[in-house]
Design a protein around this motif. Structure first.
Motif, PDB file in Angstrom:
ATOM      1  N   GLN A   9     -16.173  -8.492  -2.444  1.00 42.09           N
ATOM      2  CA  GLN A   9     -16.241  -9.402  -3.468  1.00 42.09           C
ATOM      3  C   GLN A   9     -15.149  -9.922  -4.126  1.00 42.09           C
ATOM      4  N   GLN A  10     -15.094 -11.122  -4.509  1.00 36.39           N
ATOM      5  CA  GLN A  10     -14.123 -11.619  -5.297  1.00 36.39           C
ATOM      6  C   GLN A  10     -13.870 -11.236  -6.490  1.00 36.39           C
ATOM      7  N   ASP A  11     -12.655 -10.964  -6.848  1.00 38.65           N
ATOM      8  CA  ASP A  11     -12.394 -10.620  -8.326  1.00 38.65           C
ATOM      9  C   ASP A  11     -12.697 -11.625  -9.264  1.00 38.65           C
ATOM     10  N   THR A  12     -13.397 -11.526 -10.513  1.00 34.06           N
ATOM     11  CA  THR A  12     -13.891 -12.437 -11.022  1.00 34.06           C
ATOM     12  C   THR A  12     -13.357 -12.508 -12.695  1.00 34.06           C
ATOM     13  N   ARG A  13     -12.310 -11.633 -12.980  1.00 33.80           N
ATOM     14  CA  ARG A  13     -11.715 -11.208 -14.028  1.00 33.80           C
ATOM     15  C   ARG A  13     -11.233 -12.853 -14.477  1.00 33.80           C
ATOM     16  N   THR A  14     -11.295 -12.771 -15.724  1.00 35.71           N
ATOM     17  CA  THR A  14     -10.240 -13.821 -16.388  1.00 35.71           C
ATOM     18  C   THR A  14      -9.039 -13.475 -16.338  1.00 35.71           C
ATOM     19  N   VAL A  15      -7.968 -14.505 -16.728  1.00 35.83           N
ATOM     20  CA  VAL A  15      -6.454 -14.309 -16.877  1.00 35.83           C
ATOM     21  C   VAL A  15      -6.207 -14.624 -18.164  1.00 35.83           C
ATOM     22  N   ASP A  16      -5.656 -13.886 -18.772  1.00 34.10           N
ATOM     23  CA  ASP A  16      -5.225 -14.199 -20.256  1.00 34.10           C
ATOM     24  C   ASP A  16      -4.062 -15.457 -20.140  1.00 34.10           C
ATOM     25  N   PRO A  17      -4.445 -16.523 -20.836  1.00 33.60           N
ATOM     26  CA  PRO A  17      -3.729 -17.775 -20.881  1.00 33.60           C
ATOM     27  C   PRO A  17      -2.369 -17.589 -21.559  1.00 33.60           C
ATOM     28  N   ALA A  18      -2.131 -16.562 -22.271  1.00 38.34           N
ATOM     29  CA  ALA A  18      -0.809 -16.454 -22.880  1.00 38.34           C
ATOM     30  C   ALA A  18       0.032 -15.670 -21.733  1.00 38.34           C
ATOM     31  N   LYS A  19      -0.375 -15.223 -20.629  1.00 35.89           N
ATOM     32  CA  LYS A  19       0.489 -14.961 -19.594  1.00 35.89           C
ATOM     33  C   LYS A  19       0.441 -15.906 -18.350  1.00 35.89           C
ATOM     34  N   THR A  20       1.577 -15.681 -17.565  1.00 37.38           N
ATOM     35  CA  THR A  20       1.919 -16.442 -16.421  1.00 37.38           C
ATOM     36  C   THR A  20       1.279 -15.786 -15.214  1.00 37.38           C
ATOM     37  N   THR A  21       0.611 -16.573 -14.479  1.00 37.65           N
ATOM     38  CA  THR A  21      -0.004 -15.815 -13.088  1.00 37.65           C
ATOM     39  C   THR A  21       0.570 -16.138 -11.750  1.00 37.65           C
ATOM     40  N   TYR A  22       0.745 -15.295 -11.076  1.00 33.27           N
ATOM     41  CA  TYR A  22       1.515 -15.441  -9.840  1.00 33.27           C
ATOM     42  C   TYR A  22       0.303 -15.033  -8.834  1.00 33.27           C
ATOM     43  N   LEU A  23       0.240 -15.931  -7.866  1.00 33.75           N
ATOM     44  CA  LEU A  23      -0.498 -15.578  -6.744  1.00 33.75           C
ATOM     45  C   LEU A  23       0.315 -14.885  -5.658  1.00 33.75           C
ATOM     46  N   ILE A  24      -0.305 -13.724  -5.089  1.00 31.63           N
ATOM     47  CA  ILE A  24       0.444 -13.014  -3.942  1.00 31.63           C
ATOM     48  C   ILE A  24       0.122 -14.009  -2.599  1.00 31.63           C
ATOM     49  N   GLN A  25       1.320 -14.017  -1.968  1.00 36.18           N
ATOM     50  CA  GLN A  25       1.422 -14.768  -0.647  1.00 36.18           C
ATOM     51  C   GLN A  25       1.035 -13.982   0.346  1.00 36.18           C
ATOM     52  N   ASP A  26       0.613 -14.748   1.465  1.00 34.16           N
ATOM     53  CA  ASP A  26       0.359 -13.874   2.990  1.00 34.16           C
ATOM     54  C   ASP A  26       1.720 -13.476   3.649  1.00 34.16           C
ATOM     55  N   LYS A  27       2.820 -13.874   3.091  1.00 32.25           N
ATOM     56  CA  LYS A  27       4.098 -13.435   3.644  1.00 32.25           C
ATOM     57  C   LYS A  27       4.385 -11.928   3.375  1.00 32.25           C
ATOM     58  N   SER A  28       3.602 -11.338   2.153  1.00 31.58           N
ATOM     59  CA  SER A  28       3.638  -9.963   1.922  1.00 31.58           C
ATOM     60  C   SER A  28       3.185  -9.119   2.821  1.00 31.58           C
ATOM     61  N   VAL A  29       3.972  -7.922   2.586  1.00 33.47           N
ATOM     62  CA  VAL A  29       3.750  -6.773   3.781  1.00 33.47           C
ATOM     63  C   VAL A  29       3.854  -5.496   3.254  1.00 33.47           C
ATOM     64  N   ILE A  30       2.845  -4.636   3.805  1.00 29.75           N
ATOM     65  CA  ILE A  30       2.997  -3.113   3.469  1.00 29.75           C
ATOM     66  C   ILE A  30       2.824  -2.382   4.388  1.00 29.75           C
ATOM     67  N   GLN A  31       4.287  -1.758   4.575  1.00 27.74           N
ATOM     68  CA  GLN A  31       4.768  -0.647   5.809  1.00 27.74           C
ATOM     69  C   GLN A  31       3.854   0.651   5.517  1.00 27.74           C
ATOM     70  N   ILE A  32       3.553   1.247   6.425  1.00 26.53           N
ATOM     71  CA  ILE A  32       2.976   2.534   6.281  1.00 26.53           C
ATOM     72  C   ILE A  32       3.564   3.495   7.373  1.00 26.53           C
ATOM     73  N   GLN A  33       3.753   4.708   6.706  1.00 23.64           N
ATOM     74  CA  GLN A  33       4.440   5.848   7.391  1.00 23.64           C
ATOM     75  C   GLN A  33       3.925   7.195   7.438  1.00 23.64           C
ATOM     76  N   SER A  34       3.760   8.005   8.499  1.00 20.43           N
ATOM     77  CA  SER A  34       3.359   9.219   8.419  1.00 20.43           C
ATOM     78  C   SER A  34       4.304   9.919   9.461  1.00 20.43           C
ATOM     79  N   LEU A  35       4.063  11.221   9.466  1.00 15.12           N
ATOM     80  CA  LEU A  35       4.604  11.777  10.785  1.00 15.12           C
ATOM     81  C   LEU A  35       4.252  11.477  12.019  1.00 15.12           C
ATOM     82  N   ASP A  36       2.881  10.978  12.059  1.00 15.52           N
ATOM     83  CA  ASP A  36       2.345  10.784  13.442  1.00 15.52           C
ATOM     84  C   ASP A  36       2.462   9.298  13.671  1.00 15.52           C
ATOM     85  N   PHE A  37       2.610   8.244  12.722  1.00 14.58           N
ATOM     86  CA  PHE A  37       2.186   6.871  13.000  1.00 14.58           C
ATOM     87  C   PHE A  37       3.057   6.145  12.043  1.00 14.58           C
ATOM     88  N   SER A  38       2.859   4.826  12.415  1.00 14.75           N
ATOM     89  CA  SER A  38       3.673   4.037  11.442  1.00 14.75           C
ATOM     90  C   SER A  38       3.106   2.687  11.770  1.00 14.75           C
TER      91      SER A  38
END
Length: 175
Positions: A9-38
């Protein structure tokens, strides 16, 4: 095959207008590593709320597309998406939604809920802003999870502990 943040589902929470919102871009990457795989997740979305007066993070939410998983062992990627591991058909996303953020002189921690494969756990995520030019942010985080906590594969198949290192790029949301 460790932490699957699950959100259909979509996150439907509202953002506080006193705060600046930044949207995470698809350029973002999460690397994962274990003893057996990466490998890595290459499709990450979400948002970061920043207090413009103190330049501190006030909220941090991630949605990771599990279908973007790419493991370094060729046949392992396809198998990791099956029901016995991530089950991308039923649980296409991994989510982390913060409900509070604590900041000290030395660290920022987002506290919230991580959900993977339908299982939610309270989790604290360390966050570092490595670049902030006003219109974009680069954020990094590194943490370890136990994949069996989320029923991702049998306990004896591969290593349970998986380290994740994320490089998150976010752009200021236009009003």
């Amino acid at each position: 095959m460790f932490f699957s943040v699950c959100v259909a589902q979509q996150d439907t929470r509202t953002v506080d207008p006193a705060k600046t919102t930044y949207l995470i871009q698809d350029k973002s990457v999460i690397q994962i590593q274990s003893l057996d795989f990466s490998g890595k997740f290459t499709s990450v979305k979400g948002q970061v709320s920043l207090d413009p007066t103190t330049n501190t993070i006030q909220g941090f939410d991630l949605i990771i597309d599990v279908n973007s998983l790419d493991l370094e062992i060729p046949g392992m990627t396809k198998h990791a998406k099956y029901a016995d591991f991530f089950d991308v058909v039923m649980y296409p996303s991994i989510t982390f939604f913060s409900d509070s953020v604590s900041t000290t002189d030395t660290e920022t921690i987002a506290h919230g809920t991580i959900t993977s494969k339908g299982i939610s756990k309270l989790f604290s995520l360390p966050i570092v802003i490595s670049s902030n030019n006003g219109s974009s942010l680069i954020i990094s985080t590194s943490f370890t999870l136990n994949r069996s906590d989320f029923l991702i594969g049998s306990e004896d198949v591969v290593s349970n502990l998986v380290t994740a290192a994320a490089s998150i790029q976010a752009k200021k949301k236009k009003d």
